[in-house]
Design a protein around this motif. Structure first.
Motif, PDB file in Angstrom:
ATOM      1  N   GLU A 751       0.832  -1.203   0.000  1.00 35.53           N
ATOM      2  CA  GLU A 751       0.000   0.000   0.000  1.00 35.53           C
ATOM      3  C   GLU A 751       0.869   1.256   0.000  1.00 35.53           C
ATOM      4  O   GLU A 751       0.591   2.228  -0.695  1.00 35.53           O
ATOM      5  N   ALA A 752       1.938   1.224   0.783  1.00 33.75           N
ATOM      6  CA  ALA A 752       2.855   2.361   0.799  1.00 33.75           C
ATOM      7  C   ALA A 752       3.460   2.587  -0.582  1.00 33.75           C
ATOM      8  O   ALA A 752       3.523   3.723  -1.073  1.00 33.75           O
ATOM      9  N   LYS A 753       3.880   1.513  -1.220  1.00 31.55           N
ATOM     10  CA  LYS A 753       4.482   1.639  -2.557  1.00 31.55           C
ATOM     11  C   LYS A 753       3.452   2.143  -3.568  1.00 31.55           C
ATOM     12  O   LYS A 753       3.784   2.898  -4.472  1.00 31.55           O
ATOM     13  N   ARG A 754       2.188   1.692  -3.413  1.00 32.79           N
ATOM     14  CA  ARG A 754       1.140   2.153  -4.325  1.00 32.79           C
ATOM     15  C   ARG A 754       0.945   3.661  -4.195  1.00 32.79           C
ATOM     16  O   ARG A 754       0.810   4.370  -5.199  1.00 32.79           O
ATOM     17  N   LEU A 755       0.955   4.146  -2.981  1.00 32.12           N
ATOM     18  CA  LEU A 755       0.771   5.584  -2.779  1.00 32.12           C
ATOM     19  C   LEU A 755       1.890   6.387  -3.425  1.00 32.12           C
ATOM     20  O   LEU A 755       1.666   7.485  -3.935  1.00 32.12           O
ATOM     21  N   THR A 756       3.099   5.840  -3.419  1.00 34.29           N
ATOM     22  CA  THR A 756       4.222   6.590  -3.996  1.00 34.29           C
ATOM     23  C   THR A 756       4.125   6.712  -5.505  1.00 34.29           C
ATOM     24  O   THR A 756       4.820   7.542  -6.108  1.00 34.29           O
ATOM     25  N   THR A 757       3.283   5.895  -6.148  1.00 36.81           N
ATOM     26  CA  THR A 757       3.150   5.973  -7.604  1.00 36.81           C
ATOM     27  C   THR A 757       2.089   6.976  -8.034  1.00 36.81           C
ATOM     28  O   THR A 757       1.962   7.258  -9.226  1.00 36.81           O
ATOM     29  N   MET A 758       1.316   7.508  -7.088  1.00 36.81           N
ATOM     30  CA  MET A 758       0.283   8.476  -7.426  1.00 36.81           C
ATOM     31  C   MET A 758       0.943   9.814  -7.711  1.00 36.81           C
ATOM     32  O   MET A 758       1.801  10.274  -6.960  1.00 36.81           O
ATOM     33  N   THR A 759       0.568  10.452  -8.803  1.00 33.99           N
ATOM     34  CA  THR A 759       1.250  11.675  -9.227  1.00 33.99           C
ATOM     35  C   THR A 759       0.418  12.928  -9.030  1.00 33.99           C
ATOM     36  O   THR A 759       0.899  14.024  -9.246  1.00 33.99           O
ATOM     37  N   VAL A 760      -0.828  12.776  -8.632  1.00 33.93           N
ATOM     38  CA  VAL A 760      -1.675  13.941  -8.436  1.00 33.93           C
ATOM     39  C   VAL A 760      -1.817  14.194  -6.947  1.00 33.93           C
ATOM     40  O   VAL A 760      -1.926  13.266  -6.158  1.00 33.93           O
ATOM     41  N   SER A 761      -1.827  15.442  -6.546  1.00 37.16           N
ATOM     42  CA  SER A 761      -1.935  15.787  -5.130  1.00 37.16           C
ATOM     43  C   SER A 761      -3.280  15.327  -4.593  1.00 37.16           C
ATOM     44  O   SER A 761      -4.316  15.886  -4.902  1.00 37.16           O
ATOM     45  N   ALA A 762      -3.244  14.257  -3.780  1.00 41.85           N
ATOM     46  CA  ALA A 762      -4.479  13.683  -3.267  1.00 41.85           C
ATOM     47  C   ALA A 762      -4.702  13.990  -1.792  1.00 41.85           C
ATOM     48  O   ALA A 762      -5.776  13.755  -1.273  1.00 41.85           O
TER      49      ALA A 762
END
Length: 879
Positions: A751-762
């Motif tokens: 889950e941590a790694k998945r979050l690091t791939t998000m490129t839009v400010s969420a």
């Protein structure tokens, strides 16, 4: 000079109507102000050049050509301002720069003007028009795939990376006006190519170097900071295009250099020449232990791990090595990250002394509201408070808003101290995350107590290390108690294997190849230290009456006693029971305070139990895990609830920490009393630590001995407890719990790694939300105690604070609480937007007993005990 080119008809910065001074600044000139900062910074900093060279690879590309590409793209950061909708945000400036346009002329709706995002539009216009710039068809979009990451990086300088398609991009206006914008954009792009690319032997028809995600983040951070500085009013407004672009750029670069602006703003600071680790020590002290190997480490970028006992000088070793790297131009700053606010605060005094010695007056040292930074840097923050016609989209304003929080300034100075959460945010999808990443990549990143993080945090830390390596950065990790499996994961993030066993203590260093291990000469190995162990099994692992009597008797005999509990509720209960038992001083310290009160608590604890505490009478400290890391505390007797072996060793590092000849009778030798549960059900202790197996195994080792011998135990005990092999007598329930925990850890890391791939400010990048993003919901709620009239507990009204003061004030007055409290706090007001967004506003009233009670009667707050639940149910994950 020819001034009939369309791009001269656009303003880039404009004053508010009626404000004194030149009313606007031409857009081409503003773009070059930012490029001038980039040029001057590139030329002045070997670390900046090193990071760019490491980040961008391209066969045959020399450094001057890379510089040309970087400056070309930085100058394009405000491409989206060549758009009528942006220009109409300041109609007076538009009228002066080109011609007046009323609604009857442009036909645009007010909402289209107010809501126009020039950053997003810049990328979208480039996507639509780049073929005309490059004179190519690019039917397979391969050329665009090479250009897009660069353009997304520079146009995202206001905090986000955008997608290249923008709804409503083409304005519903007169075609002549739209054509004017298109002409301005293409002529400006071509002019920048002549200015930057052609002198380096490049052209628009050539592809820029490949831009990886890590390189893109680095470029975006660099461009953002350059824009912040280039938007400062040390650069006077020019509304008359009398100087051509090349001459103007040269003039601005000279101004930055002649006035030492990058040094004055705190972005550059010359470190003194490296004088050896001894220069960091007290008079009469000499390097010892791992410190003697610091000068044998290579002065090249890499990952360094220092494993050594608590109190053995790891901090000074790390700082000395970082100083060597600064001296060799490998980095130009240091960021020191610690696991908790308490440990970061405790580090600050040492950091200030180091920074003054290494950087003199050019330093910037920040942590948790404590700050020391040069006056011009302060003026950089202050100047952004004067908003222009752009309002909050003005770069100078965004700079001031971002820097208004002391937690963020840590990334742009020469030396900063922060919690690890601030580092982990550099890889999470929060606004301006790449400014954090930029600050880290150009710095030596030091992370203390790396054993203290769970799988979720290690997933984030691993990504931060990967990006540090990708940009040619350096990192130093410190730990006294690191399992081999965790060590292997950290080096795996650096793309190398570390499965080799080594004696303890050890220093590991990995550059481009496999890690090299440095071990200590025999005369520098730590002396043998023996700690006596008393192992007790009590209901709930809570001290009974006999043990309370012993604690009180020890304090009466003059001992400084620490009782470390795993839960805040238990600590609060125990402190009250002890105060009923004795007139002696009983202190309490945990994490559930308003930060402003916690700072005072930390200072009191250090004064009463620290290295230079005045002794003579006994005291008792009841605390939680907040004392087990990085705090220089010294106790005569320690009692602790059961915990994993590595954390137990951390706690033992506070027992007889310093050599003293005046220990009270009966406490001349270190003794630790470990209290465990009566059964194999660890209850809430299991919920805190998750891994039942390490608790059970730690307990088995404790039950089988009456002493622990260091330093051998650091390797032997930790290896045995964390071994993947099943013990012969391991209960089925313990093994089953372990398998479930392991699966959960894998899920959290993923889950941590998945979050690091998000490129839009969420997510909101605010201090009160930090732990919710970086610690997998542990302590993820933030309570803001308020009086019924909306004032803070000290009576101050929030509505009298400006937005810069408000951010820090809210943080100082908020209390972190565990996620398990959510149901009990469901009546609290929570706003979704605005400055108070995310805070659980707990309405309280003064109870005239030096405290405050919530209106519903469920909670009470005092400066001494912190936030308490009036019900006595204990909660999980609450150190």
């Amino acid at each position: 000079m020819t001034t009939d080119r369309a791009y001269w008809k656009y303003w880039g910065k404009a004053r508010k109507e009626g404000e004194a001074g030149t009313p606007y600044h031409l857009l081409p000139y503003h773009c070059l102000d930012v490029s001038a900062v980039a040029c001057a910074w590139w030329d002045a900093s070997t670390a900046i050049r090193r990071c760019f060279t490491a980040s961008f690879s391209y066969p045959g590309l020399n450094q001057s050509q890379l510089r040309a590409w970087v400056m070309f793209f930085v100058a394009l950061h405000d491409l989206g301002k060549f758009d009528l909708r942006f220009q109409l945000k300041a109609p007076e400036a538009l009228a002066a720069a080109w011609q007046p346009l009323g609604p009857e002329d442009h036909g645009l709706a007010t909402r289209d003007i107010i809501g126009f995002d020039h950053g997003w539009a810049g990328l979208a216009w480039a996507n639509r028009e780049y073929r005309g710039w490059l004179n190519c068809r690019d039917t397979d979009r391969e050329t665009w795939s090479q250009w897009q990451p660069w353009l997304a990086a520079v146009t995202g300088h206001h905090g986000d990376f955008f997608v290249p398609e923008m709804p409503g991009l083409v304005p519903d206006t007169d075609e002549t006006l739209a054509e004017h914008d298109r002409n301005a954009r293409i002529t400006f792009v071509c002019e920048l190519a002549r200015l930057f690319l052609e002198p380096a032997g490049l052209s628009l028809q050539q592809l820029p170097p490949s831009c990886s995600p890590a390189a893109q983040a680095w470029l975006a951070g660099f461009c953002s900071v350059c824009d912040w500085i280039g938007s400062n009013e040390v650069f006077d407004y020019r509304c008359d295009p009398q100087v051509d672009l090349a001459e103007y750029l040269t003039e601005r670069i000279r101004k930055i250099q002649d006035e030492s602006l990058l040094y004055r703003f705190g972005l550059l600071g010359k470190s003194s020449d490296y004088r050896g680790l001894g220069a960091l020590l007290q008079t009469g002290e000499s390097p010892r232990g791992v410190q003697v190997e610091v000068d044998n480490l290579p002065t090249t970028p890499g990952l360094t791990l220092i494993e050594a006992p608590t109190g053995s000088g790891k901090t000074e070793a790390a700082l000395a090595y970082a100083w060597r790297l600064l001296d060799q131009g490998v980095a130009d700053s240091i960021v020191f990250a610690l696991p908790t606010q308490a440990t970061a605060n405790a580090m600050l005094a040492r950091a200030v002394a180091f920074a003054e010695r290494i950087f003199g007056t050019a330093n910037l040292v920040l942590a948790h509201g404590n700050r020391e930074f040069n006056e011009t840097f302060h003026r950089l923050v202050e100047s952004g408070r004067n908003t222009s016609a752009q309002g909050k989209t003005e770069a100078a304003t965004q700079c001031a808003l971002w820097l208004a929080s002391s937690r963020k300034r840590v990334f742009l100075g020469q030396f900063g101290v922060c919690t690890v959460d601030q580092v982990l945010l550099s890889v999470l999808p929060v606004r301006h995350k790449f400014v954090r990443g930029f600050g880290l990549n150009k710095s030596v990143l030091i992370v203390d107590e790396v054993h203290a993080y769970d799988a979720y945090m290690h997933g984030l830390l691993g990504e931060a290390l990967r990006r540090q390596k990708a940009t040619g950065g350096s990192a130093i990790l410190l730990s006294a108690t690191l399992p081999a499996s965790v060590r292997a994961k950290l080096f795996e993030a650096w793309k190398c294997d570390c499965t080799e066993a080594a004696p303890y203590p050890a220093l590991w260093h990995a550059g481009e190849g496999s890690p090299v291990c440095l071990t200590l000469p025999d005369d520098q190995r730590p002396p043998e230290r023996e700690v006596s162990i008393e192992y007790l099994k009590l209901p709930g692992a809570f001290p009974n009456a006999d043990l309370l009597d012993r604690i009180v008797a020890a304090a009466k005999a003059g001992a400084r006693v620490a009782v470390i509990m795993n839960l805040v509720d238990d600590a609060q209960r125990l402190a009250r029971e002890l105060r009923r038992e004795t007139e002696l001083e009983v202190d309490i310290f945990h994490a559930r305070y308003r930060f402003i009160d916690r700072q005072q608590k930390e200072q009191i604890v250090l004064e009463r139990y620290g290295r230079i505490a005045v002794r003579g009478k006994g005291r008792i400290l009841v605390a939680t895990q907040v004392v087990e890391q990085s705090l220089d505390l010294d106790f005569d007797w320690m009692l602790t609830q059961i915990c994993p072996v590595d954390l137990l060793f951390q706690r033992l590092g506070r027992l007889h920490r310093h050599q003293r000849n005046d220990r009270p009778a009966g406490f001349e030798l270190p003794l630790c009393t470990v209290i465990s549960v009566e059964t194999e059900d660890y209850g809430l202790h299991k919920l805190i630590y998750g891994n039942t197996r390490v608790l059970w195994r730690t307990e088995q080792l404790l039950a089988g001995t009456d002493r622990i011998v260091f330093p051998e135990a650091y390797r032997d005990w930790i290896k045995e407890v964390y071994s993947e092999n099943v013990w012969d007598d391991e209960p089925d329930l313990v093994y089953a719990d372990y398998l479930g925990w392991k699966d959960d850890q894998s899920r959290r890391e993923a889950e941590a790694k998945r979050l690091t791939t998000m490129t839009v400010s969420a997510f909101r990048d605010e201090d009160h939300t930090v732990t919710g993003l970086t610690r997998d919901s542990e302590m993820s709620l933030t309570v803001l105690p308020l009086l019924s009239n909306g004032r803070l507990l000290d009576g101050r009204p929030l509505n009298t604070l400006n937005e810069w003061e408000l951010a820090e004030t809210l943080n100082l007055n908020a209390v972190p609480v565990p996620a398990s409290w959510e149901k009990q706090l469901k009546e609290c007001r929570v706003e979704q937007e605005g400055d108070l967004a995310g805070y659980l506003q707990l309405e309280m009233t003064n109870d005239e007993q030096d405290g405050w009670t919530s209106i519903d009667g469920k909670f009470r707050y005092t400066k001494d005990f912190g936030l308490e639940r009036r019900c006595h149910r204990r909660c999980k994950n609450d150190p």
